[in-house]
Write an enzyme that holds these catalytic residues in place. Structure first.
Site, short mmCIF file in Angstrom:
data_model
loop_
_atom_site.label_atom_id
_atom_site.label_comp_id
_atom_site.label_asym_id
_atom_site.label_seq_id
_atom_site.Cartn_x
_atom_site.Cartn_y
_atom_site.Cartn_z
N TYR A 287 -2.73 56.03 -33.09
CA TYR A 287 -1.84 54.96 -33.06
C TYR A 287 -0.87 55.51 -34.20
O TYR A 287 0.21 55.09 -34.11
CB TYR A 287 -2.60 53.79 -33.45
N SER B 291 5.03 50.18 -36.82
CA SER B 291 3.74 49.30 -37.61
C SER B 291 3.92 49.79 -38.91
O SER B 291 4.67 50.75 -39.54
CB SER B 291 2.66 50.10 -36.79
#
Length: 255
Positions: A159, A146
């Site tokens: 995350y 990401s």
């Protein structure tokens, strides 16, 4: 010759979390490049529907309905593939979840849930795949990172930590497995138009921030990960090891 470099005919790709979203887009792209696909998801009904749709398009599809946080189920799924004579040549560790909460309000339970789903699963599934790839002397592991593999944002601490871990897990895989003909690399998607991000798209202020912050001036589309996935799954990337390629419209390139 150029076309052959990207041809995945005769290969089988397991894509976790592939009944919808980014995983399904990449699975479809790999299938269109010639690979047989092992679709994975925890929701058996959704998985069956996704597999039927891909088969109707003429692709070879197998189903592996397991929860990526269940190590026993993962091991059983690989053993089942062994019994069925299905050898995984390409692994895409895509499954992931998001949980937004300031750290001072974040319960340890939710921290662990995100880490287990987004990071630990990639290790366990990668390990089981590599056990089978190493004796064959070839394999491709594609971990999905990401923007937060390299940049932190508020309210998404677990995350961010998990995706930062994906970057280093990819390098650790390279350190141990490259000598066996396995290329481990990662893709770092930017802000993509997925079900998981729909609430952010609908938030006018956040949507404006994404568009303003991204040099391409738009959100990414799931299909825009396909080219990178096919490249990393194919012979074209046989000397590419331990890298993370950002597909982010240029967001990380600018301040």
């Amino acid at each position: 010759m150029t076309r052959q470099l990207f041809d995945l005919s005769g290969r089988t790709a397991l894509v976790t979390g592939s009944s919808r979203g980014l995983g399904h887009a990449m699975a479809t792209g790999l299938a269109e490049a010639g690979a047989a696909i092992v679709l994975n998801g925890a929701n058996a009904e959704r998985l069956t529907e996704a597999a039927a749709s891909m088969r109707a398009a003429g692709h070879t599809v197998h189903e592996a309905p397991f929860d990526v946080t269940d190590e026993t189920a993962i091991i059983a799924a690989f053993e089942d593939l062994d019994v069925r004579g299905i050898a995984v040549d390409i692994l895409v560790n895509n499954a992931g979840i998001q949980f937004r909460r300031p750290m001072v309000e974040l319960a340890t339970e939710n921290w662990r849930r995100v880490i287990e789903t987004n990071l630990t699963s990639a290790f366990v599934i990668g390990r089981e795949a590599a056990k089978r790839m190493i004796p064959r002397g070839h394999g491709k592991v594609i971990n999905i990172g990401s923007l937060t593999s390299d940049a932190a944002r508020a309210t998404v601490a677990p995350y961010t930590v998990a995706k930062g871990g994906i970057k280093m897990l990819t390098r650790a895989m390279t350190a141990e497995w490259a000598q066996h003909g396995i290329q481990a690399n990662a893709i770092g998607p930017g802000y993509m138009l997925t079900d998981m991000n729909q609430a952010l798209v609908n938030d006018a202020a956040f949507n404006a921030w994404v568009i303003g912050r991204t040099p391409a001036r738009r959100w990414g589309k799931p299909d825009e990960l396909i080219g990178c996935a096919v490249f990393l799954a194919s012979a074209a990337s046989d000397y590419v090891n331990g890298q993370i390629i950002y597909v982010d419209g240029g967001m990380l390139a600018v301040l």
